[in-house]
Scaffold this motif. Structure first.
Motif, PDB file in Angstrom:
ATOM      1  N   GLU A 174       5.212   8.555   7.261  1.00 56.69           N
ATOM      2  CA  GLU A 174       5.851   7.249   7.177  1.00 56.69           C
ATOM      3  C   GLU A 174       4.753   6.223   6.963  1.00 56.69           C
ATOM      4  OE1 GLU A 174       9.637   5.289   7.232  1.00 56.69           O
ATOM      5  OE2 GLU A 174       9.132   7.408   7.411  1.00 56.69           O
ATOM      6  N   ALA A 175       4.808   5.513   5.840  1.00 55.45           N
ATOM      7  CA  ALA A 175       3.745   4.569   5.483  1.00 55.45           C
ATOM      8  C   ALA A 175       4.243   3.135   5.587  1.00 55.45           C
ATOM      9  CB  ALA A 175       3.253   4.844   4.066  1.00 55.45           C
ATOM     10  N   ASN A 176       3.343   2.246   5.987  1.00 55.19           N
ATOM     11  CA  ASN A 176       3.646   0.820   6.027  1.00 55.19           C
ATOM     12  C   ASN A 176       3.233   0.185   4.700  1.00 55.19           C
ATOM     13  OD1 ASN A 176       4.583   0.773   8.768  1.00 55.19           O
ATOM     14  ND2 ASN A 176       2.441   0.948   9.419  1.00 55.19           N
ATOM     15  N   ILE A 177       4.136  -0.589   4.135  1.00 54.73           N
ATOM     16  CA  ILE A 177       3.853  -1.240   2.857  1.00 54.73           C
ATOM     17  C   ILE A 177       2.956  -2.455   3.093  1.00 54.73           C
ATOM     18  CG2 ILE A 177       4.849  -2.464   0.896  1.00 54.73           C
ATOM     19  CD1 ILE A 177       7.362  -0.776   1.258  1.00 54.73           C
ATOM     20  N   ILE A 178       1.803  -2.457   2.436  1.00 52.41           N
ATOM     21  CA  ILE A 178       0.880  -3.603   2.515  1.00 52.41           C
ATOM     22  C   ILE A 178       1.224  -4.611   1.430  1.00 52.41           C
ATOM     23  CG2 ILE A 178      -1.530  -4.329   2.355  1.00 52.41           C
ATOM     24  CD1 ILE A 178      -2.326  -1.568   3.388  1.00 52.41           C
ATOM     25  N   SER A 179       1.408  -4.118   0.202  1.00 54.84           N
ATOM     26  CA  SER A 179       1.765  -5.006  -0.900  1.00 54.84           C
ATOM     27  C   SER A 179       2.460  -4.220  -1.992  1.00 54.84           C
ATOM     28  CB  SER A 179       0.520  -5.701  -1.464  1.00 54.84           C
ATOM     29  OG  SER A 179      -0.355  -4.759  -2.069  1.00 54.84           O
ATOM     30  N   VAL A 180       3.287  -4.928  -2.764  1.00 48.23           N
ATOM     31  CA  VAL A 180       3.963  -4.362  -3.928  1.00 48.23           C
ATOM     32  C   VAL A 180       3.842  -5.382  -5.050  1.00 48.23           C
ATOM     33  CG1 VAL A 180       6.135  -3.546  -4.902  1.00 48.23           C
ATOM     34  CG2 VAL A 180       5.602  -3.085  -2.505  1.00 48.23           C
ATOM     35  N   SER A 181       3.324  -4.935  -6.200  1.00 52.22           N
ATOM     36  CA  SER A 181       3.132  -5.864  -7.306  1.00 52.22           C
ATOM     37  C   SER A 181       3.269  -5.128  -8.632  1.00 52.22           C
ATOM     38  CB  SER A 181       1.753  -6.523  -7.225  1.00 52.22           C
ATOM     39  OG  SER A 181       0.719  -5.536  -7.276  1.00 52.22           O
ATOM     40  N   GLN A 182       3.542  -5.882  -9.696  1.00 54.10           N
ATOM     41  CA  GLN A 182       3.586  -5.307 -11.035  1.00 54.10           C
ATOM     42  C   GLN A 182       2.180  -5.271 -11.622  1.00 54.10           C
ATOM     43  OE1 GLN A 182       6.589  -6.528 -13.823  1.00 54.10           O
ATOM     44  NE2 GLN A 182       8.009  -7.189 -12.213  1.00 54.10           N
ATOM     45  N   THR A 183       1.846  -4.187 -12.295  1.00 53.27           N
ATOM     46  CA  THR A 183       0.513  -4.049 -12.880  1.00 53.27           C
ATOM     47  C   THR A 183       0.391  -4.777 -14.213  1.00 53.27           C
ATOM     48  OG1 THR A 183       1.075  -2.005 -14.058  1.00 53.27           O
ATOM     49  CG2 THR A 183       0.274  -1.795 -11.787  1.00 53.27           C
ATOM     50  N   GLY A 184       1.514  -5.131 -14.811  1.00 57.54           N
ATOM     51  CA  GLY A 184       1.495  -5.745 -16.139  1.00 57.54           C
ATOM     52  C   GLY A 184       1.674  -4.737 -17.254  1.00 57.54           C
ATOM     53  N   LEU A 185       1.620  -3.450 -16.914  1.00 62.13           N
ATOM     54  CA  LEU A 185       1.804  -2.397 -17.909  1.00 62.13           C
ATOM     55  C   LEU A 185       3.281  -2.078 -18.056  1.00 62.13           C
ATOM     56  CD1 LEU A 185       0.560  -0.159 -19.746  1.00 62.13           C
ATOM     57  CD2 LEU A 185       0.549   1.317 -17.724  1.00 62.13           C
ATOM     58  N   SER A 198      15.865  -2.841  -6.248  1.00 70.80           N
ATOM     59  CA  SER A 198      15.947  -1.956  -5.079  1.00 70.80           C
ATOM     60  C   SER A 198      14.582  -1.475  -4.605  1.00 70.80           C
ATOM     61  CB  SER A 198      16.819  -0.738  -5.405  1.00 70.80           C
ATOM     62  OG  SER A 198      16.224   0.046  -6.429  1.00 70.80           O
ATOM     63  N   VAL A 199      13.504  -1.906  -5.266  1.00 67.74           N
ATOM     64  CA  VAL A 199      12.161  -1.507  -4.846  1.00 67.74           C
ATOM     65  C   VAL A 199      11.817  -2.204  -3.534  1.00 67.74           C
ATOM     66  CG1 VAL A 199       9.706  -1.586  -5.423  1.00 67.74           C
ATOM     67  CG2 VAL A 199      11.387  -1.105  -7.208  1.00 67.74           C
ATOM     68  N   PRO A 200      11.477  -1.446  -2.476  1.00 73.51           N
ATOM     69  CA  PRO A 200      11.133  -2.087  -1.195  1.00 73.51           C
ATOM     70  C   PRO A 200       9.822  -2.863  -1.310  1.00 73.51           C
ATOM     71  CG  PRO A 200      10.679   0.265  -1.109  1.00 73.51           C
ATOM     72  CD  PRO A 200      11.378   0.021  -2.405  1.00 73.51           C
ATOM     73  N   LYS A 201       9.791  -4.048  -0.737  1.00 70.56           N
ATOM     74  CA  LYS A 201       8.593  -4.899  -0.832  1.00 70.56           C
ATOM     75  C   LYS A 201       7.887  -5.073   0.506  1.00 70.56           C
ATOM     76  CE  LYS A 201      10.524  -7.354  -4.794  1.00 70.56           C
ATOM     77  NZ  LYS A 201      11.649  -6.428  -4.927  1.00 70.56           N
ATOM     78  N   TYR A 202       8.522  -4.628   1.571  1.00 66.01           N
ATOM     79  CA  TYR A 202       7.902  -4.682   2.894  1.00 66.01           C
ATOM     80  C   TYR A 202       8.575  -3.630   3.776  1.00 66.01           C
ATOM     81  CZ  TYR A 202      12.077  -7.557   3.553  1.00 66.01           C
ATOM     82  OH  TYR A 202      13.364  -8.010   3.557  1.00 66.01           O
ATOM     83  N   VAL A 237       6.350   3.947 -12.491  1.00 68.83           N
ATOM     84  CA  VAL A 237       7.170   3.234 -13.471  1.00 68.83           C
ATOM     85  C   VAL A 237       8.605   3.187 -12.951  1.00 68.83           C
ATOM     86  CG1 VAL A 237       8.041   3.225 -15.833  1.00 68.83           C
ATOM     87  CG2 VAL A 237       5.686   3.940 -15.377  1.00 68.83           C
ATOM     88  N   VAL A 238       9.164   1.989 -12.921  1.00 71.28           N
ATOM     89  CA  VAL A 238      10.489   1.782 -12.351  1.00 71.28           C
ATOM     90  C   VAL A 238      11.415   1.216 -13.411  1.00 71.28           C
ATOM     91  CG1 VAL A 238      11.815   0.559 -10.574  1.00 71.28           C
ATOM     92  CG2 VAL A 238       9.505   1.389 -10.068  1.00 71.28           C
ATOM     93  N   SER A 239      12.627   1.721 -13.464  1.00 67.74           N
ATOM     94  CA  SER A 239      13.619   1.208 -14.401  1.00 67.74           C
ATOM     95  C   SER A 239      13.959  -0.244 -14.062  1.00 67.74           C
ATOM     96  CB  SER A 239      14.883   2.069 -14.348  1.00 67.74           C
ATOM     97  OG  SER A 239      15.942   1.454 -15.052  1.00 67.74           O
ATOM     98  N   LEU A 240      14.192  -1.038 -15.098  1.00 63.74           N
ATOM     99  CA  LEU A 240      14.566  -2.436 -14.872  1.00 63.74           C
ATOM    100  C   LEU A 240      15.846  -2.544 -14.059  1.00 63.74           C
ATOM    101  CD1 LEU A 240      13.799  -3.962 -18.400  1.00 63.74           C
ATOM    102  CD2 LEU A 240      12.644  -4.524 -16.253  1.00 63.74           C
TER     103      LEU A 240
END
Length: 320
Positions: free
Chosen positions: A247-258, A295-299, A287-290
């Motif tokens: 079980e991991a704690n999310i530090i950050s979630v961001s788009q790479t621009g790719l 639904s991508v968890p951010k925290y 890679v995540v579908s638009l």
């Protein structure tokens, strides 16, 4: 899909085989004198031999060596594989073949991996006995895990049969013979046509002996590049079949621009403790579908799997 493979195969064959010869024959006049010095001509000859040797060995490896290695690996798994009971959690009929009464199906299995971590894996194969309904949702099947995760396949069905397709092997042999005959014919034909007792001094870079080899080599290198793009998925499969979960704690979630096929790549930075209690910080790109971007968890926390020998290598097994 089959049509596209045939189309691109013919397209590449044209640009690798008849196209260089056609261009040369139309643009070059038959020279009765040497075009290069002895040293340069033998340099071109050696260069062409290296190219064609690499190309021939590449196809021999793809067509024969890898096939025999995979057959031996499956036989090894049948003898020494680690048994698991897998539950079928999804089933999809892709195609029915009336001539052989076979179904091409896609199923999702749930079973413990080598570290007894419950995983899910999708596989596609031919069901030779569809009337038995062995792969309906909720049924259980026996699988064998490959104890050596450096080799594929990572698992097989316990009753899987292994053998060679005779017609397929014959076609591969014919292809290999034709390729060797084509390369030998290139050297023989143009030497007899253009040497004029000066040996190989008629060779230039744009000569079909060299240029045809270069075009074929480019095709081989592009193929290898495409395969290397898929290698990341193979690494993730290794973690899936041999890794541990955490079980991991999310530090950050961001788009790479790719963007991959207009779908954004997301970078997760997470922290977690391995089974020894040591804390790690790791990065994972996916890679995540638009359609699933919202639904991508951010925290909060997220389930991951990691390589116990190198915990920096992680994957997120659940899709979004």
């Amino acid at each position: 899909m089959k049509f596209m493979i045939i189309f691109w195969g013919i397209f590449l064959f044209f640009f690798c085989v008849p196209f260089p010869i056609f261009i040369y024959m139309m643009s070059e006049e038959l020279a009765t004198e040497p075009r290069n010095s002895l040293a340069v001509s033998y340099g071109y000859l050696g260069f062409s031999l290296l190219i064609w040797l690499y190309v021939i060995l590449f196809f021999i490896n793809i067509l024969f060596i890898k096939t025999f290695k995979e057959k031996n690996t499956i036989q090894s798994i049948l003898r020494n594989g680690i048994p698991r009971e897998a539950k079928i959690i999804n089933y999809k009929l892709l195609k029915y073949i009336p001539k052989t009464n076979m179904n091409i199906i896609q199923i999702v299995l749930s079973f413990p991996n080598l570290r007894n971590t419950l995983i899910e894996h999708e596989m596609m194969f031919h069901d030779s006995k569809p009337q038995e309904k062995r792969f309906d949702i909720g049924n259980k099947v026996k699988v064998l895990l490959n104890p050596n995760v450096s080799q594929e396949p990572y698992f097989i069905l316990s009753d899987q049969k292994v053998g060679f397709n005779t017609s397929g092997i014959i076609l591969r042999i014919v292809f290999a013979i034709l390729m060797i005959a084509y390369v030998s014919g290139l050297y023989y034909y143009f030497y007899m046509r253009e040497s004029f007792d000066f040996g190989w001094r008629f060779l230039t870079f744009m000569h079909p002996i060299i240029f045809s080899g270069v075009m074929t080599l480019i095709y081989v290198l592009v193929f290898q590049l495409l395969v290397s793009k898929l290698f990341k998925n193979k690494k993730e499969e290794r973690i899936l079949f041999s890794g541990r979960n955490a079980e991991a704690n999310i530090i950050s979630v961001s788009q790479t621009g790719l963007l991959v096929n207009d779908q954004p790549q997301i970078m997760f930075q997470v922290s977690f403790k391995d089974f020894r209690g040591t804390e790690h910080i790791a990065v994972y790109k996916k890679v995540v579908s638009l359609l699933n971007l919202s639904s991508v968890p951010k925290y909060g926390s997220i389930e991951i799997m990691y390589d116990e020998n190198d915990p920096k290598k992680i994957m997120i097994p659940k899709g979004f």
